[in-house]
Design a protein around this motif. Structure first.
Motif, PDB file in Angstrom:
ATOM      1  N   LYS A  18      36.960 -17.662  -4.845  1.00 42.19           N
ATOM      2  CA  LYS A  18      35.602 -17.590  -5.406  1.00 42.19           C
ATOM      3  C   LYS A  18      34.635 -16.974  -4.385  1.00 42.19           C
ATOM      4  N   VAL A  19      34.753 -17.409  -3.126  1.00 41.09           N
ATOM      5  CA  VAL A  19      33.842 -16.915  -2.079  1.00 41.09           C
ATOM      6  C   VAL A  19      34.099 -15.431  -1.784  1.00 41.09           C
ATOM      7  N   PHE A  20      35.370 -15.039  -1.648  1.00 38.16           N
ATOM      8  CA  PHE A  20      35.688 -13.622  -1.392  1.00 38.16           C
ATOM      9  C   PHE A  20      35.240 -12.751  -2.571  1.00 38.16           C
ATOM     10  N   ASP A  21      35.434 -13.262  -3.773  1.00 37.87           N
ATOM     11  CA  ASP A  21      35.066 -12.512  -4.975  1.00 37.87           C
ATOM     12  C   ASP A  21      33.552 -12.284  -5.009  1.00 37.87           C
ATOM     13  N   GLU A  22      32.805 -13.311  -4.634  1.00 32.47           N
ATOM     14  CA  GLU A  22      31.346 -13.206  -4.720  1.00 32.47           C
ATOM     15  C   GLU A  22      30.725 -12.475  -3.536  1.00 32.47           C
ATOM     16  N   ARG A  23      31.272 -12.710  -2.337  1.00 32.32           N
ATOM     17  CA  ARG A  23      30.594 -12.215  -1.137  1.00 32.32           C
ATOM     18  C   ARG A  23      31.332 -11.109  -0.396  1.00 32.32           C
ATOM     19  N   GLY A  24      32.591 -10.904  -0.705  1.00 29.78           N
ATOM     20  CA  GLY A  24      33.366  -9.931   0.057  1.00 29.78           C
ATOM     21  C   GLY A  24      33.914 -10.568   1.320  1.00 29.78           C
ATOM     22  N   PHE A  25      34.932  -9.928   1.876  1.00 33.11           N
ATOM     23  CA  PHE A  25      35.627 -10.501   3.015  1.00 33.11           C
ATOM     24  C   PHE A  25      34.720 -10.664   4.227  1.00 33.11           C
ATOM     25  N   GLN A  26      33.984  -9.599   4.557  1.00 32.70           N
ATOM     26  CA  GLN A  26      33.241  -9.601   5.813  1.00 32.70           C
ATOM     27  C   GLN A  26      32.105 -10.634   5.818  1.00 32.70           C
ATOM     28  N   ALA A  27      31.385 -10.730   4.704  1.00 32.91           N
ATOM     29  CA  ALA A  27      30.240 -11.647   4.653  1.00 32.91           C
ATOM     30  C   ALA A  27      30.675 -13.109   4.472  1.00 32.91           C
ATOM     31  N   ALA A  28      31.874 -13.317   3.945  1.00 35.45           N
ATOM     32  CA  ALA A  28      32.337 -14.690   3.702  1.00 35.45           C
ATOM     33  C   ALA A  28      32.568 -15.416   5.029  1.00 35.45           C
ATOM     34  N   THR A  29      32.254 -16.720   5.049  1.00 30.64           N
ATOM     35  CA  THR A  29      32.499 -17.523   6.247  1.00 30.64           C
ATOM     36  C   THR A  29      33.377 -18.718   5.888  1.00 30.64           C
ATOM     37  N   ILE A  30      34.023 -19.255   6.922  1.00 32.89           N
ATOM     38  CA  ILE A  30      34.816 -20.482   6.732  1.00 32.89           C
ATOM     39  C   ILE A  30      33.936 -21.601   6.170  1.00 32.89           C
ATOM     40  N   ALA A  31      32.691 -21.661   6.646  1.00 31.37           N
ATOM     41  CA  ALA A  31      31.770 -22.701   6.173  1.00 31.37           C
ATOM     42  C   ALA A  31      31.523 -22.573   4.666  1.00 31.37           C
ATOM     43  N   ASP A  32      31.423 -21.321   4.169  1.00 32.88           N
ATOM     44  CA  ASP A  32      31.276 -21.118   2.718  1.00 32.88           C
ATOM     45  C   ASP A  32      32.455 -21.748   1.979  1.00 32.88           C
ATOM     46  N   VAL A  33      33.647 -21.555   2.521  1.00 30.03           N
ATOM     47  CA  VAL A  33      34.858 -22.017   1.831  1.00 30.03           C
ATOM     48  C   VAL A  33      34.964 -23.541   1.888  1.00 30.03           C
ATOM     49  N   THR A  34      34.685 -24.140   3.060  1.00 30.86           N
ATOM     50  CA  THR A  34      34.756 -25.609   3.127  1.00 30.86           C
ATOM     51  C   THR A  34      33.718 -26.237   2.196  1.00 30.86           C
ATOM     52  N   ALA A  35      32.515 -25.614   2.108  1.00 30.21           N
ATOM     53  CA  ALA A  35      31.478 -26.154   1.214  1.00 30.21           C
ATOM     54  C   ALA A  35      31.939 -26.050  -0.241  1.00 30.21           C
ATOM     55  N   GLU A  36      32.498 -24.895  -0.608  1.00 28.67           N
ATOM     56  CA  GLU A  36      32.938 -24.682  -1.989  1.00 28.67           C
ATOM     57  C   GLU A  36      34.101 -25.616  -2.340  1.00 28.67           C
ATOM     58  N   ALA A  37      35.023 -25.804  -1.395  1.00 27.87           N
ATOM     59  CA  ALA A  37      36.210 -26.626  -1.658  1.00 27.87           C
ATOM     60  C   ALA A  37      35.932 -28.124  -1.455  1.00 27.87           C
ATOM     61  N   GLU A  38      34.799 -28.435  -0.820  1.00 21.26           N
ATOM     62  CA  GLU A  38      34.462 -29.824  -0.469  1.00 21.26           C
ATOM     63  C   GLU A  38      35.562 -30.459   0.377  1.00 21.26           C
ATOM     64  N   VAL A  39      35.976 -29.730   1.411  1.00 25.39           N
ATOM     65  CA  VAL A  39      36.933 -30.271   2.385  1.00 25.39           C
ATOM     66  C   VAL A  39      36.337 -30.123   3.789  1.00 25.39           C
ATOM     67  N   THR A  40      36.933 -30.833   4.753  1.00 26.72           N
ATOM     68  CA  THR A  40      36.469 -30.710   6.131  1.00 26.72           C
ATOM     69  C   THR A  40      37.055 -29.441   6.762  1.00 26.72           C
ATOM     70  N   LYS A  41      36.402 -29.009   7.836  1.00 28.57           N
ATOM     71  CA  LYS A  41      36.919 -27.873   8.593  1.00 28.57           C
ATOM     72  C   LYS A  41      38.346 -28.137   9.068  1.00 28.57           C
ATOM     73  N   GLY A  42      38.596 -29.366   9.487  1.00 26.79           N
ATOM     74  CA  GLY A  42      39.930 -29.746   9.973  1.00 26.79           C
ATOM     75  C   GLY A  42      40.993 -29.578   8.903  1.00 26.79           C
ATOM     76  N   ALA A  43      40.666 -30.000   7.686  1.00 30.95           N
ATOM     77  CA  ALA A  43      41.615 -29.879   6.576  1.00 30.95           C
ATOM     78  C   ALA A  43      41.914 -28.406   6.293  1.00 30.95           C
ATOM     79  N   LEU A  44      40.862 -27.583   6.351  1.00 31.26           N
ATOM     80  CA  LEU A  44      41.060 -26.150   6.089  1.00 31.26           C
ATOM     81  C   LEU A  44      41.946 -25.521   7.170  1.00 31.26           C
ATOM     82  N   TYR A  45      41.603 -25.794   8.433  1.00 34.44           N
ATOM     83  CA  TYR A  45      42.357 -25.174   9.536  1.00 34.44           C
ATOM     84  C   TYR A  45      43.808 -25.652   9.583  1.00 34.44           C
ATOM     85  N   PHE A  46      44.085 -26.867   9.045  1.00 31.41           N
ATOM     86  CA  PHE A  46      45.460 -27.350   8.969  1.00 31.41           C
ATOM     87  C   PHE A  46      46.315 -26.396   8.120  1.00 31.41           C
ATOM     88  N   HIS A  47      45.711 -25.865   7.046  1.00 26.01           N
ATOM     89  CA  HIS A  47      46.451 -24.968   6.151  1.00 26.01           C
ATOM     90  C   HIS A  47      46.288 -23.493   6.513  1.00 26.01           C
TER      91      HIS A  47
END
Lengths: 224, 224
Positions: A18-47
């Motif tokens: 969803k984030v890449f689709d809306e914002r593109g690769f370069q503008a997208a941030t990890i924080a955007d993805v954790t906020a959208e997925a409602e997960v912690t940074k740690g959970a994201l980096y685990f995967h």
């Protein structure tokens, strides 16, 4: 992987799409993805250890889709494959994110050739099978035709996105096929092909009935 | 405009093309452009009030290019137009920036349909003229064929950029034309067309000889 970990991973990938689709690769941030997925940074980096890994995860999700059903006519099977992809672009966020990442010239650290190559391979194999059974004209070089189709499809989806946010994609893809197939197929095969605009939707419904559930991972969205 | 102001404006546009080409619209900043052009912010804003205005300036530069020479065969003229654009993409930074801006789905505040439309209009007019003089088959709808060609070209350039940084673009565009033109042209016209890979370079040299200087604004670059 445990069921819960699989669930989390899928949830993160859907958010990333969803984030890449809306914002593109370069503008997208990890924080955007954790906020959208409602997960912690740690959970994201685990995967996914990086934004590049997330993008590659989204690109690889395209491979998990079921192939279109086998047809007696390999050219109809080729048409179905192309039209189902058009329908997925219209309706599925994960597919859209994958295509945009592939075409994003800024996303240079990720392997953008992969999806082109896999699509070209699928088309080439169907054209080769069609040639073996006499549907495809003898002068055709399947690898060349496959690359023309895949490249042309990529641009036509971009044009459709700019003009109508994908509302006219099936019509445009039908026009592409009507322009290319006469150079490729014997006339009696041509007239028997179903190239109608609703073909993608029809075959998608067939796949759904065959496999029980939608093979796609992304949330369906309404595109107007 | 005074000569010096024209010079500054051109200098800024060339710098903007380079920055957009390298970084994409979203990541590019006004500061990148002033640094590249070696001008003050004030000088830049005098000519272009925003990043969007800069992008539109780069897109409009595409229109300043001389059209390909008239040919007795309108289809050869169409082939020449397409092959010259492929050659410009290989060699000219301003053309590349224009195409990337057009295909950049993040650059949503600028008019991305414009370049598609202008290209489609040019192709449509040549196909209509070809149909009037009997080169183009009667069932062909020039507007539809034009949009297929323009959309397909856009994707094929993206594929060529991903595969070879444009080194194989002329070959790929030739393959596209060989796949589409048999659906469009009478056979005797087909066999008389020059679809060779060097056609774009040849016609560009012809344009240079006709007009005295390169019509393009961007600095030529070497793409390897």
């Amino acid at each position: 992987m445990q069921e819960r970990a699989i669930e989390t991973r899928r949830n993160i990938l859907e958010a990333a799409a969803k984030v890449f689709d809306e914002r593109g690769f370069q503008a997208a941030t990890i924080a955007d993805v954790t906020a959208e997925a409602e997960v912690t940074k740690g959970a994201l980096y685990f995967h996914f250890p990086s934004k590049e890994a997330l993008a590659e995860g989204v690109l690889r999700e395209q491979d998990g889709q079921f192939p279109t059903p086998e047809r007696a006519s390999r050219l109809q099977q080729l048409v179905d494959t192309v039209m189902v992809q058009a329908y997925r672009l219209e309706t599925d966020c994960m597919t859209r994110a994958g295509v945009r990442l592939t075409l994003d010239q800024r996303a240079s650290n990720i392997d953008r050739k992969g999806p082109f190559e896999r699509w070209a391979d699928t088309c080439r194999e169907l054209l080769e099978a069609g040639q073996r059974q006499g549907e495809v004209l003898p002068h055709v070089v399947p690898a060349d035709t496959a690359e023309v189709l895949v490249g042309a499809f990529a641009g036509i989806q971009a044009m459709s996105q700019a003009y109508s946010n994908y509302a006219d994609l099936s019509a445009r893809v039908g026009a592409l096929l009507r322009h290319v197939l006469p150079s490729v197929a014997h006339a009696p095969v041509l007239v028997s092909l179903d190239l109608s605009e609703r073909r993608g939707e029809k075959v998608s419904a067939e796949l759904l009935a065959l496999h029980g559930e939608e093979p796609q991972r992304g949330r369906p969205v309404t595109v107007g």
